[in-house]
Motif scaffolding. Structure first.
Motif, PDB file in Angstrom:
ATOM      1  N   TRP A 245      29.950  29.105  46.419  1.00  0.00           N
ATOM      2  CA  TRP A 245      30.139  29.546  45.041  1.00  0.00           C
ATOM      3  C   TRP A 245      28.877  29.266  44.225  1.00  0.00           C
ATOM      4  O   TRP A 245      28.430  30.089  43.430  1.00  0.00           O
ATOM      5  CB  TRP A 245      31.358  28.840  44.433  1.00  0.00           C
ATOM      6  N   LYS A 246      28.300  28.071  44.460  1.00  0.00           N
ATOM      7  CA  LYS A 246      27.089  27.719  43.699  1.00  0.00           C
ATOM      8  C   LYS A 246      25.924  28.635  44.059  1.00  0.00           C
ATOM      9  O   LYS A 246      25.126  29.003  43.198  1.00  0.00           O
ATOM     10  CB  LYS A 246      26.694  26.261  43.977  1.00  0.00           C
TER      11      LYS A 246
ATOM     12  N   GLU B  40      32.859  25.737  50.548  1.00  0.00           N
ATOM     13  CA  GLU B  40      33.346  26.721  49.580  1.00  0.00           C
ATOM     14  C   GLU B  40      32.601  26.585  48.258  1.00  0.00           C
ATOM     15  O   GLU B  40      32.155  27.556  47.657  1.00  0.00           O
ATOM     16  CB  GLU B  40      34.832  26.450  49.358  1.00  0.00           C
ATOM     17  N   LEU B  41      32.457  25.321  47.846  1.00  0.00           N
ATOM     18  CA  LEU B  41      31.776  25.028  46.585  1.00  0.00           C
ATOM     19  C   LEU B  41      30.303  25.430  46.689  1.00  0.00           C
ATOM     20  O   LEU B  41      29.734  26.009  45.767  1.00  0.00           O
ATOM     21  CB  LEU B  41      31.903  23.536  46.271  1.00  0.00           C
ATOM     22  N   ARG B  42      29.711  25.108  47.845  1.00  0.00           N
ATOM     23  CA  ARG B  42      28.307  25.419  48.042  1.00  0.00           C
ATOM     24  C   ARG B  42      28.074  26.934  47.972  1.00  0.00           C
ATOM     25  O   ARG B  42      27.136  27.399  47.344  1.00  0.00           O
ATOM     26  CB  ARG B  42      27.854  24.862  49.391  1.00  0.00           C
TER      27      ARG B  42
ATOM     28  N   PRO C 191      33.688   2.479  55.025  1.00  0.00           N
ATOM     29  CA  PRO C 191      32.548   3.289  55.469  1.00  0.00           C
ATOM     30  C   PRO C 191      33.051   4.528  56.196  1.00  0.00           C
ATOM     31  O   PRO C 191      33.996   4.459  56.980  1.00  0.00           O
ATOM     32  CB  PRO C 191      31.797   2.361  56.417  1.00  0.00           C
ATOM     33  N   LYS C 192      32.459   5.640  55.889  1.00  0.00           N
ATOM     34  CA  LYS C 192      32.870   6.869  56.575  1.00  0.00           C
ATOM     35  C   LYS C 192      31.748   7.288  57.503  1.00  0.00           C
ATOM     36  O   LYS C 192      30.643   7.547  57.062  1.00  0.00           O
ATOM     37  CB  LYS C 192      33.124   7.963  55.551  1.00  0.00           C
TER      38      LYS C 192
ATOM     39  N   VAL D 127      38.531  26.609  44.225  1.00  0.00           N
ATOM     40  CA  VAL D 127      37.417  25.738  44.597  1.00  0.00           C
ATOM     41  C   VAL D 127      37.598  24.385  43.932  1.00  0.00           C
ATOM     42  O   VAL D 127      37.459  23.335  44.566  1.00  0.00           O
ATOM     43  CB  VAL D 127      36.075  26.367  44.181  1.00  0.00           C
TER      44      VAL D 127
ATOM     45  N   ARG E 149      21.204  21.863  34.341  1.00  0.00           N
ATOM     46  CA  ARG E 149      22.492  21.164  34.209  1.00  0.00           C
ATOM     47  C   ARG E 149      23.388  21.420  35.410  1.00  0.00           C
ATOM     48  O   ARG E 149      24.171  20.562  35.810  1.00  0.00           O
ATOM     49  CB  ARG E 149      23.188  21.611  32.921  1.00  0.00           C
TER      50      ARG E 149
ATOM     51  N   ALA F 159      22.739  32.313  36.835  1.00  0.00           N
ATOM     52  CA  ALA F 159      22.826  30.925  36.375  1.00  0.00           C
ATOM     53  C   ALA F 159      21.715  30.572  35.395  1.00  0.00           C
ATOM     54  O   ALA F 159      21.839  29.645  34.619  1.00  0.00           O
ATOM     55  CB  ALA F 159      22.770  29.974  37.562  1.00  0.00           C
TER      56      ALA F 159
ATOM     57  N   ARG G 219      38.125  20.807  45.768  1.00  0.00           N
ATOM     58  CA  ARG G 219      37.021  19.865  45.576  1.00  0.00           C
ATOM     59  C   ARG G 219      37.525  18.566  44.930  1.00  0.00           C
ATOM     60  O   ARG G 219      37.097  17.476  45.316  1.00  0.00           O
ATOM     61  CB  ARG G 219      35.952  20.529  44.696  1.00  0.00           C
TER      62      ARG G 219
ATOM     63  N   GLN H  21      28.849  19.014  43.160  1.00  0.00           N
ATOM     64  CA  GLN H  21      27.881  18.894  44.264  1.00  0.00           C
ATOM     65  C   GLN H  21      26.452  19.134  43.782  1.00  0.00           C
ATOM     66  O   GLN H  21      25.792  20.096  44.189  1.00  0.00           O
ATOM     67  CB  GLN H  21      28.244  19.867  45.389  1.00  0.00           C
TER      68      GLN H  21
ATOM     69  N   LEU I  66      34.164  22.374  32.980  1.00  0.00           N
ATOM     70  CA  LEU I  66      32.876  22.331  32.283  1.00  0.00           C
ATOM     71  C   LEU I  66      31.775  22.946  33.149  1.00  0.00           C
ATOM     72  O   LEU I  66      30.766  23.406  32.638  1.00  0.00           O
ATOM     73  CB  LEU I  66      32.497  20.891  31.927  1.00  0.00           C
ATOM     74  N   TYR I  67      31.986  22.893  34.470  1.00  0.00           N
ATOM     75  CA  TYR I  67      31.012  23.497  35.382  1.00  0.00           C
ATOM     76  C   TYR I  67      31.491  24.862  35.869  1.00  0.00           C
ATOM     77  O   TYR I  67      30.916  25.436  36.784  1.00  0.00           O
ATOM     78  CB  TYR I  67      30.714  22.540  36.552  1.00  0.00           C
TER      79      TYR I  67
ATOM     80  N   GLN J 167      39.156  16.548  47.470  1.00  0.00           N
ATOM     81  CA  GLN J 167      38.135  15.996  48.365  1.00  0.00           C
ATOM     82  C   GLN J 167      37.485  14.752  47.747  1.00  0.00           C
ATOM     83  O   GLN J 167      37.327  13.724  48.412  1.00  0.00           O
ATOM     84  CB  GLN J 167      37.080  17.072  48.632  1.00  0.00           C
TER      85      GLN J 167
ATOM     86  N   LEU K 113      26.327  31.802  42.350  1.00  0.00           N
ATOM     87  CA  LEU K 113      26.070  31.603  40.920  1.00  0.00           C
ATOM     88  C   LEU K 113      24.572  31.648  40.637  1.00  0.00           C
ATOM     89  O   LEU K 113      24.116  32.320  39.709  1.00  0.00           O
ATOM     90  CB  LEU K 113      26.644  30.253  40.504  1.00  0.00           C
TER      91      LEU K 113
ATOM     92  N   LEU L 121      37.518  10.993  49.000  1.00  0.00           N
ATOM     93  CA  LEU L 121      36.225  10.406  49.340  1.00  0.00           C
ATOM     94  C   LEU L 121      36.020   9.069  48.634  1.00  0.00           C
ATOM     95  O   LEU L 121      35.542   8.104  49.216  1.00  0.00           O
ATOM     96  CB  LEU L 121      35.109  11.382  48.939  1.00  0.00           C
TER      97      LEU L 121
ATOM     98  N   ALA M 288      26.628  19.160  30.786  1.00  0.00           N
ATOM     99  CA  ALA M 288      27.247  20.241  31.567  1.00  0.00           C
ATOM    100  C   ALA M 288      26.679  21.587  31.122  1.00  0.00           C
ATOM    101  O   ALA M 288      26.264  21.738  29.976  1.00  0.00           O
ATOM    102  CB  ALA M 288      28.762  20.214  31.381  1.00  0.00           C
TER     103      ALA M 288
ATOM    104  N   GLN N 256      25.131   6.676  51.757  1.00  0.00           N
ATOM    105  CA  GLN N 256      25.852   7.773  52.416  1.00  0.00           C
ATOM    106  C   GLN N 256      25.477   9.115  51.784  1.00  0.00           C
ATOM    107  O   GLN N 256      25.328  10.115  52.476  1.00  0.00           O
ATOM    108  CB  GLN N 256      27.362   7.547  52.302  1.00  0.00           C
TER     109      GLN N 256
ATOM    110  N   GLN O 187      26.405   1.211  49.160  1.00  0.00           N
ATOM    111  CA  GLN O 187      26.758   1.842  50.413  1.00  0.00           C
ATOM    112  C   GLN O 187      26.991   3.339  50.197  1.00  0.00           C
ATOM    113  O   GLN O 187      26.555   4.175  50.982  1.00  0.00           O
ATOM    114  CB  GLN O 187      28.038   1.168  50.897  1.00  0.00           C
TER     115      GLN O 187
ATOM    116  N   LEU P 162      30.315  11.485  56.408  1.00  0.00           N
ATOM    117  CA  LEU P 162      30.664  11.637  55.007  1.00  0.00           C
ATOM    118  C   LEU P 162      30.954  13.108  54.689  1.00  0.00           C
ATOM    119  O   LEU P 162      30.112  13.971  54.888  1.00  0.00           O
ATOM    120  CB  LEU P 162      29.496  11.149  54.145  1.00  0.00           C
ATOM    121  N   SER P 163      32.156  13.347  54.241  1.00  0.00           N
ATOM    122  CA  SER P 163      32.549  14.733  53.986  1.00  0.00           C
ATOM    123  C   SER P 163      32.280  15.093  52.529  1.00  0.00           C
ATOM    124  O   SER P 163      33.145  15.511  51.797  1.00  0.00           O
ATOM    125  CB  SER P 163      34.034  14.907  54.290  1.00  0.00           C
ATOM    126  N   LEU P 164      31.049  14.849  52.120  1.00  0.00           N
ATOM    127  CA  LEU P 164      30.689  15.117  50.733  1.00  0.00           C
ATOM    128  C   LEU P 164      30.546  16.607  50.497  1.00  0.00           C
ATOM    129  O   LEU P 164      30.867  17.122  49.439  1.00  0.00           O
ATOM    130  CB  LEU P 164      29.372  14.415  50.412  1.00  0.00           C
ATOM    131  N   ASP P 165      30.067  17.267  51.515  1.00  0.00           N
ATOM    132  CA  ASP P 165      29.773  18.688  51.368  1.00  0.00           C
ATOM    133  C   ASP P 165      31.068  19.488  51.326  1.00  0.00           C
ATOM    134  O   ASP P 165      32.034  19.181  52.002  1.00  0.00           O
ATOM    135  CB  ASP P 165      28.909  19.153  52.540  1.00  0.00           C
ATOM    136  N   ASN P 166      31.076  20.491  50.461  1.00  0.00           N
ATOM    137  CA  ASN P 166      32.209  21.386  50.366  1.00  0.00           C
ATOM    138  C   ASN P 166      31.660  22.807  50.508  1.00  0.00           C
ATOM    139  O   ASN P 166      31.072  23.337  49.581  1.00  0.00           O
ATOM    140  CB  ASN P 166      32.901  21.176  49.023  1.00  0.00           C
TER     141      ASN P 166
END
Lengths: 341, 306
Positions: free
Chosen positions: B21-22, B17-19, B7-8, A111, A76, B30, A115, A153, A104-105, A118, B25, A122, B134, A180, A176, B11-15
């Motif tokens: 933390w994960k 800090e979050l990564r 269109p970017k 963070v 999950r 986990a 996020r 993520q 939930l996560y 962000q 975990l 986005l 979740a 990406q 699109q 792409l600033s999808l990555d974070n």
């Protein structure tokens, strides 16, 4: 390295309905993988088993080499799930829904705050983030849904029919966006009964019909495996049966024509499978001219994914859709899906 | 409103800090579900509870109706039996005083019984799937959030009923007694909320859930001591009422009301057909009911892979 997603010999029954009989596929990390099939083929059930919403009756389901059944919590955390219908709490704002999702996560407060901001930027939700989601348009809702599914993520994003019921602009925006995502390294699994969607987006495809995978590979592989070119010929805009049959019988005798059918779903157009890269188009036109039959239109193309489906099942995806629409009890299926395992 | 996304190029999808933390975990724990009494459980419960309170704040009609209803019960029922001869209702000086305890419990019960409805609607709309996909510490957080919310509503309702009863001449329990009234209401609410949520997971849809609520609500009221005392009932109903969990919430509260300074755990609060029931017994039975309810629904929460 294990594949991002592995599904092997998956089976799932709901009551006396075999929703999934035998589904196997693997998805490598960073791929967009398409599950193509008509409604009722078992796509959603497969996804529900992957996303821990249903317990499979048999088979292996793994994410990054770890069994989903034995490590549901880990699965999950690694999966993002975007359902076919966007389910939002209309009383809450987009930001509040994102905050709920973050909790939930179990994201730490800071963070989560960064996020959420962000994701709002986005998906261009800034102007709407603090308004109740009940007033959002369909496209906005889908964007918020994407933001929710991607908030933590996930390694693998799973989308069930991501563009059903969306307007054309939102649809292309989703396409699109998925491209990406792939470019950014996310593995994507999507189901669709839209051929163009799967063809345009997917690196690899599994075509699924009546609970079984009937073909799998890259779209271009699948298409070239079917072989031949396709010619669609229309004698008139709406051709009478006798003229269509007459033309079909005639064209079938040509050496370059491998197969000919009259497609009554398209106003009795004549669909031909011809030897690839031949001058079949000219030959057909010539033959038609000699018999004195008129011609409304003619076109030649490489085989499509629909032809792959046709070759494997003996019917077009459209026919399957129509047949499925007549025979399905959607209300009962919905109830079954709600009951879950 | 723009429906296309610009269109970017990057792409600033990555974070990061979050990564990070994960990664931490998955390195730690986990694979193991944190379970009850963990910080994660608290976090998800608070978030789900917050959602319910935001809903209430933006749609306050449930709270308004929730307060008006018991007030009307109190006034209308009180008036209906106003002229009943004294002594028929045990030690109570008037019916209003007798009725207060019944209305407190019945109101809390009704609220808790309906707790499953919003969950059922979440299920039907697909919103519940967000919780189910979740990595929840425990799905009991869904129960806990509903219970906290219903408990808060019940507290407001109970305060209104106690206040109005006092105005109508029922008097007030002593502070310790008030504390116990609150505890009794909370225990009942938790147990009934759990059962209602269990139903919302088990039944096919909201129509069925409403039907169950409909056939449960009033029969449980009439087969309890909310409106009349045990001594007033025919023998068979006396047996039924003595098996009804509501009775074990009503009678202690009623006793506290009537004996503001002299109640204790050994006070005899009711005479069941098989013998006297002490305050402590009634509380234990109520607690037992609550724990059994919570345990009963566990398989339903687990049904889709836990």
């Amino acid at each position: 390295m294990p594949p991002a997603v592995l599904v092997e010999g998956l089976q799932k029954r709901y009551g006396d309905v075999d929703a999934v009989k035998d589904v196997s596929f693997t998805i490598e990390a960073g791929e967009i993988f398409g599950l193509l099939g008509p409604n009722g083929a078992g796509k959603t059930t497969t996804i529900r088993c992957l996303c821990t919403l249903s317990t499979p009756d048999a088979g292996r389901v793994e994410i990054n080499g770890r069994s989903v059944l034995n490590n549901p919590a880990l699965a999950r955390q690694q999966l993002g799930y975007i359902a076919q219908e966007v389910a939002l709490d209309k009383v809450l704002t987009g930001r509040e829904l994102l905050q709920l999702q973050a909790a939930l996560y179990h994201m730490p407060a800071k963070v989560a705050r960064d996020r959420i901001q962000q994701m709002i930027e986005l998906l261009e939700l800034t102007a709407w983030a603090d308004k109740k989601s009940g007033i959002y348009s369909g496209g906005l809702k889908k964007r918020l849904d994407l933001a929710l599914g991607l908030l933590h993520q996930p390694d693998v994003l799973v989308l069930d029919e991501p563009t059903v019921g969306l307007d054309i602009e939102t649809r292309s925006a989703v396409w699109q966006f998925l491209r990406q995502l792939k470019a950014a390294g996310t593995t994507v699994l999507l189901t669709s009964h839209y051929l163009e969607e799967v063809d345009a987006l997917s690196d690899r495809v599994a075509i699924i019909d009546q609970g079984k995978v009937i073909a799998a590979g890259t779209p271009s592989d699948l298409k070239s495996r079917v072989g031949g070119d396709r010619i669609t010929l229309r004698i008139r805009e709406f051709t009478p049966d006798d003229e269509a049959d007459q033309a079909k019988d005639l064209l079938q005798t040509l050496p370059c024509v491998e197969e000919a059918i009259v497609n009554d779903a398209q106003g009795n157009s004549i669909n031909l499978v011809v030897t690839a890269q031949s001058d079949a188009l000219m030959t057909v036109q010539q033959a038609l001219k000699e018999t004195g039959l008129p011609m409304f239109g003619i076109s030649q193309s490489r085989p499509s994914l629909d032809d792959v489906y046709l070759a494997a099942t003996g019917r077009t995806l459209m026919d399957a859709e129509i047949a499925a629409a007549g025979s399905r009890d959607l209300k009962a299926e919905r109830k079954q899906a709600m009951k879950g395992a | 409103m723009s429906t296309t996304l610009t269109p970017k190029p990057k792409l600033s999808l990555d974070n990061p800090e979050l990564r990070q933390w994960k990664a931490e975990l998955s390195n730690s724990s986990a694979t193991a579900t944190p379970g009850l009494f963990s910080a994660a459980f608290l976090q998800e419960t608070i978030a789900m509870t917050r959602r319910l309170f935001i809903q209430l704040q933006r749609r306050p009609s449930t709270l308004v109706a929730g307060v008006i209803q018991p007030v009307m019960w109190l006034i209308l029922f009180g008036a209906l039996f106003q002229n009943v001869p004294q002594g028929l209702f045990g030690e109570s000086q008037n019916y209003g005083q007798f009725l207060g305890a019944g209305i407190i419990v019945f109101t809390a019960f009704g609220g808790a019984l309906n707790a499953g409805l919003p969950v059922m609607f979440d299920r039907e709309f697909g919103f519940l799937n967000r919780f189910l996909v979740a990595p929840l510490a425990s799905r009991y957080s869904i129960v806990a959030a509903s219970a906290v919310f219903i408990a808060a509503m019940s507290m407001v309702q109970t305060a209104a009923i106690i206040g109005l009863s006092a105005v109508l001449g029922a008097g007030l329990p002593d502070p310790m007694g008030l504390g116990l009234v609150v505890l009794i209401v909370l225990t009942l609410v938790l147990g009934v909320t759990a059962l209602s949520l269990g139903l919302s997971f088990a039944l096919p849809g909201h129509i069925e859930l409403i039907a169950v609520i409909f056939v449960t609500n009033l029969p449980l009221l009439f087969s309890s001591t909310a409106l009349v005392p045990l001594s007033f009932m025919p023998q068979w109903l006396r047996v039924v009422a003595s098996l009804n969990p509501l009775t074990y919430a009503i009678e202690p509260i009623r006793y506290i009301y009537l004996h503001p300074d002299s109640w204790g755990l050994t006070s005899v609060v009711m005479a069941a057909p098989w013998g006297d029931v002490k305050m402590g017994d009634a509380l234990a039975i109520l607690l037992g009911f609550c724990l059994i309810s919570l345990a009963l629904i566990q398989p339903l929460l687990r049904r889709r892979i836990a």
